[in-house]
Design a protein around this motif. Structure first.
Motif, PDB file in Angstrom:
ATOM      1  N   LEU A  73       0.838  -1.192   0.000  1.00  0.00           N
ATOM      2  CA  LEU A  73       0.000   0.000   0.000  1.00  0.00           C
ATOM      3  C   LEU A  73       0.874   1.244   0.000  1.00  0.00           C
ATOM      4  O   LEU A  73       1.858   1.314   0.724  1.00  0.00           O
ATOM      5  N   LYS A  74       0.508   2.214  -0.835  1.00  0.00           N
ATOM      6  CA  LYS A  74       1.194   3.508  -0.795  1.00  0.00           C
ATOM      7  C   LYS A  74       0.190   4.558  -0.364  1.00  0.00           C
ATOM      8  O   LYS A  74      -0.885   4.663  -0.948  1.00  0.00           O
ATOM      9  N   LEU A  75       0.558   5.314   0.660  1.00  0.00           N
ATOM     10  CA  LEU A  75      -0.312   6.394   1.118  1.00  0.00           C
ATOM     11  C   LEU A  75       0.385   7.730   0.918  1.00  0.00           C
ATOM     12  O   LEU A  75       1.536   7.902   1.318  1.00  0.00           O
ATOM     13  N   ALA A  76      -0.319   8.670   0.287  1.00  0.00           N
ATOM     14  CA  ALA A  76       0.222  10.026   0.153  1.00  0.00           C
ATOM     15  C   ALA A  76       0.046  10.750   1.489  1.00  0.00           C
ATOM     16  O   ALA A  76      -0.729  10.316   2.345  1.00  0.00           O
ATOM     17  N   ASP A  77       0.769  11.867   1.657  1.00  0.00           N
ATOM     18  CA  ASP A  77       0.719  12.604   2.920  1.00  0.00           C
ATOM     19  C   ASP A  77      -0.702  13.031   3.277  1.00  0.00           C
ATOM     20  O   ASP A  77      -1.117  12.927   4.432  1.00  0.00           O
ATOM     21  N   ASP A  78      -1.459  13.508   2.262  1.00  0.00           N
ATOM     22  CA  ASP A  78      -2.821  13.970   2.579  1.00  0.00           C
ATOM     23  C   ASP A  78      -3.721  12.791   2.953  1.00  0.00           C
ATOM     24  O   ASP A  78      -4.659  12.948   3.738  1.00  0.00           O
ATOM     25  N   GLU A  79      -3.419  11.610   2.402  1.00  0.00           N
ATOM     26  CA  GLU A  79      -4.214  10.436   2.761  1.00  0.00           C
ATOM     27  C   GLU A  79      -3.917   9.988   4.198  1.00  0.00           C
ATOM     28  O   GLU A  79      -4.821   9.640   4.961  1.00  0.00           O
ATOM     29  N   ARG A  80      -2.633  10.045   4.557  1.00  0.00           N
ATOM     30  CA  ARG A  80      -2.276   9.738   5.958  1.00  0.00           C
ATOM     31  C   ARG A  80      -2.972  10.701   6.901  1.00  0.00           C
ATOM     32  O   ARG A  80      -3.510  10.303   7.940  1.00  0.00           O
ATOM     33  N   ALA A  81      -2.951  11.977   6.539  1.00  0.00           N
ATOM     34  CA  ALA A  81      -3.573  12.993   7.396  1.00  0.00           C
ATOM     35  C   ALA A  81      -5.072  12.725   7.523  1.00  0.00           C
ATOM     36  O   ALA A  81      -5.630  12.787   8.624  1.00  0.00           O
ATOM     37  N   ALA A  82      -5.719  12.384   6.410  1.00  0.00           N
ATOM     38  CA  ALA A  82      -7.164  12.138   6.446  1.00  0.00           C
ATOM     39  C   ALA A  82      -7.495  10.946   7.346  1.00  0.00           C
ATOM     40  O   ALA A  82      -8.562  10.888   7.952  1.00  0.00           O
ATOM     41  N   LEU A  83      -6.566  10.008   7.420  1.00  0.00           N
ATOM     42  CA  LEU A  83      -6.797   8.822   8.248  1.00  0.00           C
ATOM     43  C   LEU A  83      -6.340   9.037   9.695  1.00  0.00           C
ATOM     44  O   LEU A  83      -6.516   8.161  10.541  1.00  0.00           O
ATOM     45  N   GLY A  84      -5.732  10.204   9.950  1.00  0.00           N
ATOM     46  CA  GLY A  84      -5.249  10.473  11.297  1.00  0.00           C
ATOM     47  C   GLY A  84      -4.026   9.659  11.656  1.00  0.00           C
ATOM     48  O   GLY A  84      -3.800   9.336  12.820  1.00  0.00           O
ATOM     49  N   LEU A  85      -3.223   9.316  10.637  1.00  0.00           N
ATOM     50  CA  LEU A  85      -2.013   8.523  10.875  1.00  0.00           C
ATOM     51  C   LEU A  85      -0.803   9.447  10.922  1.00  0.00           C
ATOM     52  O   LEU A  85      -0.770  10.463  10.234  1.00  0.00           O
ATOM     53  N   PRO A  86       0.205   9.085  11.733  1.00  0.00           N
ATOM     54  CA  PRO A  86       1.402   9.929  11.813  1.00  0.00           C
ATOM     55  C   PRO A  86       2.119   9.997  10.462  1.00  0.00           C
ATOM     56  O   PRO A  86       2.026   9.078   9.653  1.00  0.00           O
ATOM     57  N   ASP A  87       2.828  11.106  10.242  1.00  0.00           N
ATOM     58  CA  ASP A  87       3.471  11.380   8.962  1.00  0.00           C
ATOM     59  C   ASP A  87       4.523  10.371   8.545  1.00  0.00           C
ATOM     60  O   ASP A  87       4.515   9.873   7.438  1.00  0.00           O
ATOM     61  N   ASP A  88       5.452  10.089   9.453  1.00  0.00           N
ATOM     62  CA  ASP A  88       6.645   9.366   9.031  1.00  0.00           C
ATOM     63  C   ASP A  88       6.705   7.936   9.529  1.00  0.00           C
ATOM     64  O   ASP A  88       7.451   7.130   8.994  1.00  0.00           O
ATOM     65  N   ALA A  89       5.928   7.627  10.571  1.00  0.00           N
ATOM     66  CA  ALA A  89       6.061   6.316  11.196  1.00  0.00           C
ATOM     67  C   ALA A  89       5.750   5.206  10.196  1.00  0.00           C
ATOM     68  O   ALA A  89       4.896   5.365   9.327  1.00  0.00           O
TER      69      ALA A  89
END
Lengths: 152, 78
Positions: A73-89
């Motif tokens: 799975l590849k998540l873009a930064d805005d997708e991580r943010a939308a999911l409430g996931l940390p940026d770099d972890a």
């Protein structure tokens, strides 16, 4: 406990913890923001996403890794943010997030799984997003068993 | 298919009122700017693919299909 009408299981009592929230809905279903994730041992590994707003709206799904054990799975930064996931972890499938491939059953043809746009659920926040994987080579209609056939 | 070479800053006009401008090119990615009338829908193609597949997936999900699916999975993993 709240109750809801479902397509497959009649009226169902559910736990709020089993609700997943699609802030943006899903493509073609923009207004569908709340789904119940139903996992039952008798239908495992198939899981169900039942809309809490539209009783006849139900999706069948399989964990992406069941469909293709090599799925990445590849998540873009805005997708991580939308999911409430940390940026770099680094994120662990099954622990931090659950990725599901929605299944399509067309009369008279093989069952296919949508690996191009998996539904990703953040385990802690219960936020969900259908994430399109551009440049991935994955198909919207991956045939179940395809990978196994090409390996043999 | 009509193929046109464009550089960053150059545009293509399509019909009345649609202008597509190449804003930036980095590696394998192209950033496009699109000017179009509000009634012209603009969609990334993969979103449209996902939308169509979601509609088909929702249509195919019935109690019968669940039984069929489970049978197919068991056949796949004997």
């Amino acid at each position: 406990m709240p109750r809801c009408h479902t397509k497959e299981f009649g009226e169902l009592e559910f736990d709020e913890a089993a609700v997943v929230h699609f802030a943006a809905g899903l493509p073609a279903f923009d207004q569908e923001k709340r789904f119940l994730l139903i996992e039952r041992s008798e239908t495992a590994p198939v899981v169900f996403l039942q809309s809490l707003t539209t009783p006849h709206l139900l999706f069948l799904a399989l964990p992406v890794r069941f469909v293709d054990p090599t799925f990445r799975l590849k998540l873009a930064d805005d997708e991580r943010a939308a999911l409430g996931l940390p940026d770099d972890a680094a994120l662990s499938e099954g622990e931090d997030l659950v990725s599901l491939a929605l299944l399509t059953i067309r009369p008279g043809s093989a069952v296919t799984a949508n690996l191009l746009a998996p539904v990703v659920i953040a385990a802690r926040s219960r936020r969900a997003l259908q994430v399109v994987q551009p440049d991935s080579g994955y198909r919207v209609d991956h045939q179940l068993g395809e990978a196994a056939a090409s390996c043999s | 298919m009509l193929v046109i070479r464009r550089r960053a800053g150059e545009s293509v006009l399509i019909g009345e009122g649609v202008e597509i401008t190449v804003i930036d090119v980095t590696g394998s990615r192209v950033k496009l700017g699109i000017d179009a009338p509000v009634e012209v829908p603009i969609l990334r193609k993969e979103i449209q693919l996902a939308a169509r597949e979601n509609v088909a997936a929702a249509e195919g999900a019935s109690p019968d299909s669940v039984a069929m699916l489970l049978a197919a999975l068991r056949a796949r993993r004997p």
